[in-house]
Write an enzyme that holds these catalytic residues in place. Structure first.
Site, PDB file in Angstrom:
ATOM      1  N   HIS A   1       1.855   4.437  -2.916  1.00 43.09           N
ATOM      2  CA  HIS A   1       1.990   5.897  -2.779  1.00 43.09           C
ATOM      3  C   HIS A   1       3.381   6.345  -3.230  1.00 43.09           C
ATOM      4  CE1 HIS A   1      -1.747   6.809  -0.785  1.00 43.09           C
ATOM      5  NE2 HIS A   1      -1.487   6.103   0.293  1.00 43.09           N
TER       6      HIS A   1
ATOM      7  N   HIS B   1       3.835   6.762  -6.846  1.00 40.23           N
ATOM      8  CA  HIS B   1       3.187   7.991  -7.318  1.00 40.23           C
ATOM      9  C   HIS B   1       4.199   9.143  -7.248  1.00 40.23           C
ATOM     10  CE1 HIS B   1      -1.098   9.981  -7.332  1.00 40.23           C
ATOM     11  NE2 HIS B   1      -0.438  10.191  -8.441  1.00 40.23           N
TER      12      HIS B   1
ATOM     13  N   HIS C   1       0.840  -1.207   0.000  1.00 37.45           N
ATOM     14  CA  HIS C   1       0.000   0.000   0.000  1.00 37.45           C
ATOM     15  C   HIS C   1       0.877   1.260   0.000  1.00 37.45           C
ATOM     16  CE1 HIS C   1      -3.679   2.338   1.212  1.00 37.45           C
ATOM     17  NE2 HIS C   1      -2.738   3.145   1.680  1.00 37.45           N
ATOM     18  N   GLU C   2       1.786   1.333   0.984  1.00 34.13           N
ATOM     19  CA  GLU C   2       2.621   2.534   1.088  1.00 34.13           C
ATOM     20  C   GLU C   2       3.551   2.669  -0.114  1.00 34.13           C
ATOM     21  OE1 GLU C   2       1.662   4.669   3.024  1.00 34.13           O
ATOM     22  OE2 GLU C   2       0.455   3.397   4.329  1.00 34.13           O
TER      23      GLU C   2
END
Length: 674
Positions: A471, A474, A467-468
């Site tokens: 990010h 991105h 999940h992290e």
């Protein structure tokens, strides 16, 4: 005194010189950099030539560059490696920054120049990114009070300063309450059911405190295993009460009044700007647009998820009844959910953990980024770190082109807040012909390696890392001109798409086989277990959905109907009753440690996790239909990630997917509906 924060960083890739920075450097650096940034603004205002996009809007976007870097360094330390001194400085610095920000956004001369460029934008032949920058700049000023009269501008500024102080205080109180509690046990019989690896962790914690026996804390890697495995129901209850009382104990760290003050100030701020509520103010700048639309979205999911959730809880109740428990409580949930999971899928975290050695999971996530986007991760030792446990990587594309510097910080410490997050020390931007690359950080709280064991992750921790890292990608892939449109600088209900999208890979047998290997024997996790992980993806999905909807509904209620908030406990119970699946305990409340909305940036935006789930389910469905490593689709997805906030998120999504996202994709994935 020589201040490294005010010098050009003489470090590889101009990374933060952590070894040279001392606490006493921060306040003078902020004071000096605010002066320098104010001078940059004054020069723009005093420029006698006619304002244009090139001589006003662009320089404004790049102003305060050094101040941004120092702010990132300081506030990231305040989250990941704080102490009393840093927290004290934060209370001094936050108002200074808020005041500086208000001074810019309420500078009448500056705004009139921006307005002139905005009103005449047709004559500039701007490209899409430039148009977005101009629109966002103008809107940012209006939303920060530029159209208010002088008296209201002063009010707006004071409200903003108060809010920054109170939000900080909220977070500091939660951290203090987390750190202040620990449970010391000397009799191992009280810990029956808890796996040996976790007991060893508890022994190490006791040893660090100079105690015999075992110590359990409220840090997640300590708390969650106890709630999941401890057969001792009274102990589970005691820990759950301690966790649920954070900020709700009528002591110096109580957050009840702070909540009322924060929502009241936010409402006042929104009213000054002509909005009905703070939720209306926030949501105008989201994909969702309005509280009504968010409520409709949350309620649609609530209606569809509730029957599944009730069915799941009924299964847990019958398990608990067999153990002589007539009324199951929230502190029984994790314990019986784990029992049921073991029954249904013959899976338990401790059995899976040997197959998820942290280093191997990290290699897997790096390998996925290589397969999808052509990225390489090279660990380096020449980049200064804020703590010895931090690891640093150069991220490269096509072997030699630097894409980013990546910091990873995996283990809990006293000075680190709970949870997991991605952040940046420096944004990406293009200036003077150079593409200045970002410095990205991933921070987690995973089980620490002990003196005789490696760090082995629960499957939930595996998905957290993915999940992290979503990010982080991105940020890493950012390729925009302006720093304030770069990387994760997107609409808040779009920001969780990349993170939640990447979690999907953890459930794909084809991918799991590449890295789920026993840390001692190297044996691949058996097919039968891999399929069970894949099948268990939606285990307790109804319950999890109701929980997230409860948070989203509560957040929206605080920020759209603040006048209804009296007693915090009563308000929370009333607003979440449709989503509550267990009896409420009078001694606990969730709101007083709801840091996402009272300290972080999720106020009136917590729904965005579910909103982004619709996006990620729809996006991954596209890959599933065409191959989960499909290079053409990965290339389109890379464009979506690298574009940051340069385009409207729905337009970006449609360019990638060919259509708007469908809520049916989420229902199909979660409940086999649609």
């Amino acid at each position: 005194m020589k201040n490294p924060l005010l010098e050009n960083f003489q470090t590889p890739y101009q990374t933060a010189p952590f070894h040279e920075i001392k606490e006493e450097h921060f306040l003078p650096a902020f004071q000096e950099l605010i002066k320098i940034s104010e001078k940059e603004i004054d020069d723009l205002v005093e420029n006698q030539t006619d304002p244009t996009f090139a001589n006003l809007i662009e320089p404004l976007a790049f102003s305060g560059e050094k101040l941004d870097v120092v702010s990132n360094i300081f506030f990231n330390l305040n989250s990941a490696e704080t102490n009393d001194e840093i927290q004290k400085i934060a209370q001094e610095v936050s108002p200074l920054l808020t005041e500086f920000s208000a001074k810019i956004s309420q500078n009448e001369k500056l705004f009139m120049k921006i307005k002139k460029v905005f009103d005449e934008k047709e004559k500039y032949e701007l490209n899409e990114e430039q148009q977005m920058l101009l629109n966002e700049t103008y809107k940012g000023f209006v939303r920060s009070g530029a159209l208010l009269n002088n008296e209201d501008k002063e009010k707006f500024k004071n409200i903003s300063i108060e809010l920054s102080k109170k939000s900080l205080q909220f977070g500091q109180n939660v951290l203090a309450e987390t750190n202040n509690y620990f449970k010391h046990l000397t009799n191992e019989k009280e810990l029956i059911g808890i796996p040996e690896a976790i007991l060893q962790q508890y022994r190490e914690e006791a040893k660090e405190r100079g105690l015999e026996g075992f110590v359990v804390t409220l840090q997640y890697p300590s708390y969650i295993p106890l709630m999941t495995y401890a057969e001792n129901r009274e102990l589970r209850k005691e820990l759950a009460l301690a966790s649920g009382k954070k900020g709700f104990q009528n002591n110096e760290f109580d957050n009840q009044n702070l909540i009322k003050e924060i929502i009241s100030l936010r409402q006042e701020k929104a009213k000054l700007l002509g909005y009905k509520s703070f939720a209306d103010y926030v949501l105008e700048e989201r994909m969702a647009k309005s509280p009504e639309k968010v409520n409709a979205f949350l309620n649609e999911l609530l209606q569809k998820a509730k029957p599944f959730a009730e069915k799941e809880i009924a299964e847990l109740k019958s398990l608990a009844k067999a153990d002589g428990i007539d009324e199951i409580q929230s502190y029984d949930h994790a314990f019986y959910a784990e029992k049921l999971r073991k029954q249904k899928f013959d899976l338990n975290d401790e059995e899976l953990k040997p197959y998820f050695q942290l280093e191997k999971v990290e290699e897997a996530v790096f390998g996925l980024a290589k397969k999808l986007f052509g990225l390489e991760f090279v660990e380096v030792q020449n980049i200064q770190k804020y703590h010895p446990e931090v690891k640093t990587y150069l991220v490269k594309e096509r072997q030699d082109e630097l894409k980013a510097v990546l910091y990873v910080d995996y283990f809990p410490r006293k000075g680190k807040r709970a949870g997991a997050w991605m952040t940046s020390f420096k944004n990406q931007f293009k200036k003077n012909g150079e593409n200045s690359r970002p410095h990205i950080s991933v921070v987690c709280n995973f089980s620490k390696p002990t003196s005789d064991a490696l760090s082995l992750l629960t499957f939930q921790e595996v998905t957290t890392l993915f999940h992290e890292f979503g990010h982080a990608l991105h940020g890493i892939l950012a390729d925009t001109t302006y720093p304030n449109l770069s990387g994760t600088s997107v609409k808040w209900d779009f920001v969780e798409l990349p993170s939640q999208f990447l979690e999907n890979y953890c459930y794909e047998p084809e991918f799991l086989k590449t890295f789920a290997k026993h840390y001692q024997t190297g044996a691949i996790l058996p097919d039968e277990k891999i399929h069970k992980i894949s099948d268990s993806k939606n285990f307790m999905e109804g319950y999890q959905t109701m929980r997230q909807l409860g948070f989203g509904i509560l957040d929206l209620a605080y920020h759209s109907q603040p006048e209804k908030v009296g007693d915090i406990k009563t308000f929370e119970v009333d607003e979440t009753k449709a989503t509550n699946l267990y009896p409420s305990n009078p001694e606990t409340v969730m709101s007083t440690s709801f840091s996402h909305i009272f300290q972080g940036g999720y106020s009136a935006g917590y729904y965005s996790y579910k909103w982004a789930e619709v996006l990620d389910a729809d996006a991954f469905q596209y890959f599933k239909e065409n191959g989960i490593f499909n290079p053409e689709i990965a290339a389109k997805y890379k464009i979506l990630l690298s574009s940051g906030g340069t385009k409207d998120p729905m337009e970006l999504y449609k360019a990638f997917r060919g259509s708007e996202p469908k809520v049916e994709s989420l229902l199909k994935r979660a409940f086999s509906m649609g």
